[in-house]
Scaffold this motif. Sequence first.
Motif, PDB file in Angstrom:
ATOM      1  N   ALA A  74      51.363  92.079 -24.731  1.00  0.00           N
ATOM      2  CA  ALA A  74      51.189  92.031 -23.281  1.00  0.00           C
ATOM      3  C   ALA A  74      52.395  92.719 -22.655  1.00  0.00           C
ATOM      4  O   ALA A  74      53.535  92.342 -22.918  1.00  0.00           O
ATOM      5  CB  ALA A  74      51.094  90.586 -22.805  1.00  0.00           C
ATOM      6  N   GLY A  75      52.142  93.737 -21.864  1.00  0.00           N
ATOM      7  CA  GLY A  75      53.227  94.482 -21.243  1.00  0.00           C
ATOM      8  C   GLY A  75      52.901  94.833 -19.808  1.00  0.00           C
ATOM      9  O   GLY A  75      51.750  94.777 -19.381  1.00  0.00           O
ATOM     10  N   ALA A  94      56.885 101.612 -20.431  1.00  0.00           N
ATOM     11  CA  ALA A  94      57.793 101.436 -21.568  1.00  0.00           C
ATOM     12  C   ALA A  94      57.101 100.725 -22.729  1.00  0.00           C
ATOM     13  O   ALA A  94      57.517 100.838 -23.871  1.00  0.00           O
ATOM     14  CB  ALA A  94      59.035 100.652 -21.138  1.00  0.00           C
ATOM     15  N   GLY A  95      56.023 100.011 -22.440  1.00  0.00           N
ATOM     16  CA  GLY A  95      55.280  99.305 -23.484  1.00  0.00           C
ATOM     17  C   GLY A  95      54.335 100.182 -24.282  1.00  0.00           C
ATOM     18  O   GLY A  95      53.757  99.733 -25.270  1.00  0.00           O
ATOM     19  N   ALA A 134      45.879  94.979 -26.716  1.00  0.00           N
ATOM     20  CA  ALA A 134      46.869  95.133 -25.659  1.00  0.00           C
ATOM     21  C   ALA A 134      46.367  94.482 -24.377  1.00  0.00           C
ATOM     22  O   ALA A 134      45.174  94.474 -24.107  1.00  0.00           O
ATOM     23  CB  ALA A 134      47.145  96.609 -25.411  1.00  0.00           C
ATOM     24  N   VAL A 135      47.304  93.941 -23.606  1.00  0.00           N
ATOM     25  CA  VAL A 135      46.988  93.292 -22.343  1.00  0.00           C
ATOM     26  C   VAL A 135      47.947  93.829 -21.296  1.00  0.00           C
ATOM     27  O   VAL A 135      49.153  93.880 -21.526  1.00  0.00           O
ATOM     28  CB  VAL A 135      47.150  91.754 -22.450  1.00  0.00           C
ATOM     29  CG1 VAL A 135      46.874  91.085 -21.119  1.00  0.00           C
ATOM     30  CG2 VAL A 135      46.277  91.198 -23.554  1.00  0.00           C
ATOM     31  N   LEU A 136      47.402  94.236 -20.148  1.00  0.00           N
ATOM     32  CA  LEU A 136      48.226  94.651 -19.023  1.00  0.00           C
ATOM     33  C   LEU A 136      48.502  93.435 -18.161  1.00  0.00           C
ATOM     34  O   LEU A 136      47.583  92.692 -17.830  1.00  0.00           O
ATOM     35  CB  LEU A 136      47.499  95.706 -18.193  1.00  0.00           C
ATOM     36  CG  LEU A 136      47.230  97.035 -18.878  1.00  0.00           C
ATOM     37  CD1 LEU A 136      46.299  97.880 -18.018  1.00  0.00           C
ATOM     38  CD2 LEU A 136      48.517  97.766 -19.145  1.00  0.00           C
ATOM     39  N   VAL A 137      49.755  93.223 -17.785  1.00  0.00           N
ATOM     40  CA  VAL A 137      50.101  92.088 -16.933  1.00  0.00           C
ATOM     41  C   VAL A 137      50.859  92.581 -15.712  1.00  0.00           C
ATOM     42  O   VAL A 137      51.419  93.666 -15.709  1.00  0.00           O
ATOM     43  CB  VAL A 137      50.950  91.036 -17.695  1.00  0.00           C
ATOM     44  CG1 VAL A 137      50.171  90.432 -18.824  1.00  0.00           C
ATOM     45  CG2 VAL A 137      52.242  91.652 -18.212  1.00  0.00           C
ATOM     46  N   GLY A 138      50.869  91.771 -14.679  1.00  0.00           N
ATOM     47  CA  GLY A 138      51.596  92.099 -13.464  1.00  0.00           C
ATOM     48  C   GLY A 138      50.731  91.840 -12.254  1.00  0.00           C
ATOM     49  O   GLY A 138      49.560  91.490 -12.365  1.00  0.00           O
ATOM     50  N   PRO A 139      51.295  92.006 -11.076  1.00  0.00           N
ATOM     51  CA  PRO A 139      50.544  91.780  -9.850  1.00  0.00           C
ATOM     52  C   PRO A 139      49.301  92.658  -9.788  1.00  0.00           C
ATOM     53  O   PRO A 139      49.309  93.791 -10.232  1.00  0.00           O
ATOM     54  CB  PRO A 139      51.533  92.158  -8.744  1.00  0.00           C
ATOM     55  CG  PRO A 139      52.871  92.033  -9.381  1.00  0.00           C
ATOM     56  CD  PRO A 139      52.671  92.376 -10.828  1.00  0.00           C
ATOM     57  N   SER A 167      38.452  98.891 -27.244  1.00  0.00           N
ATOM     58  CA  SER A 167      37.777  98.436 -26.034  1.00  0.00           C
ATOM     59  C   SER A 167      38.568  97.377 -25.274  1.00  0.00           C
ATOM     60  O   SER A 167      38.415  97.241 -24.067  1.00  0.00           O
ATOM     61  CB  SER A 167      36.393  97.904 -26.374  1.00  0.00           C
ATOM     62  OG  SER A 167      36.497  96.814 -27.255  1.00  0.00           O
ATOM     63  N   THR A 168      39.413  96.613 -25.932  1.00  0.00           N
ATOM     64  CA  THR A 168      40.203  95.589 -25.233  1.00  0.00           C
ATOM     65  C   THR A 168      41.084  96.227 -24.176  1.00  0.00           C
ATOM     66  O   THR A 168      41.131  95.784 -23.037  1.00  0.00           O
ATOM     67  CB  THR A 168      41.080  94.806 -26.227  1.00  0.00           C
ATOM     68  OG1 THR A 168      40.244  94.223 -27.207  1.00  0.00           O
ATOM     69  CG2 THR A 168      41.879  93.738 -25.521  1.00  0.00           C
TER      70      THR A 168
END
Length: 122
Positions: free
Chosen positions: A54-55, A59-60, A70-75, A93-94
């Motif tokens: 999760a980034g 930079a990730g 992979a997971v995108l995080v943030g506002p 697909s994730t």
Amino acid sequence: MLATAANERVAHAIADHLGLFDEVIASGTEHNLEGSAKAAAVVARFGERGFSYAGDSAAGAAVWRQAGAAVLVGPAARRPPPLRPRLLSRLGSTMVAAKRCAMQCARSGDTSGRRTCSSSCR
């Protein structure tokens, strides 16, 4: 595991406060654990494709290339980092679904940070 480019003292203080992580790897006085250095450290611990990452920034990307998912995080209003089509296809697909959802939320103008639009992406 908490893998961060933040200083070791800060990373351990956060991990201790949250009580969520059984392991911490972070930047020290001799090394900066960012980008490819973080990817190498996580792969050394879990193996290629043996972890989810999760980034929240471009930079990730080096770590996402090695991750099984992979997971995108943030506002919600924040756009995800631009990713090359080759990287998207390697992540599967994730990642594509996560990016599509994040972009949908960003376009909707949801700035609440409460993940209100993420429920429509499930």
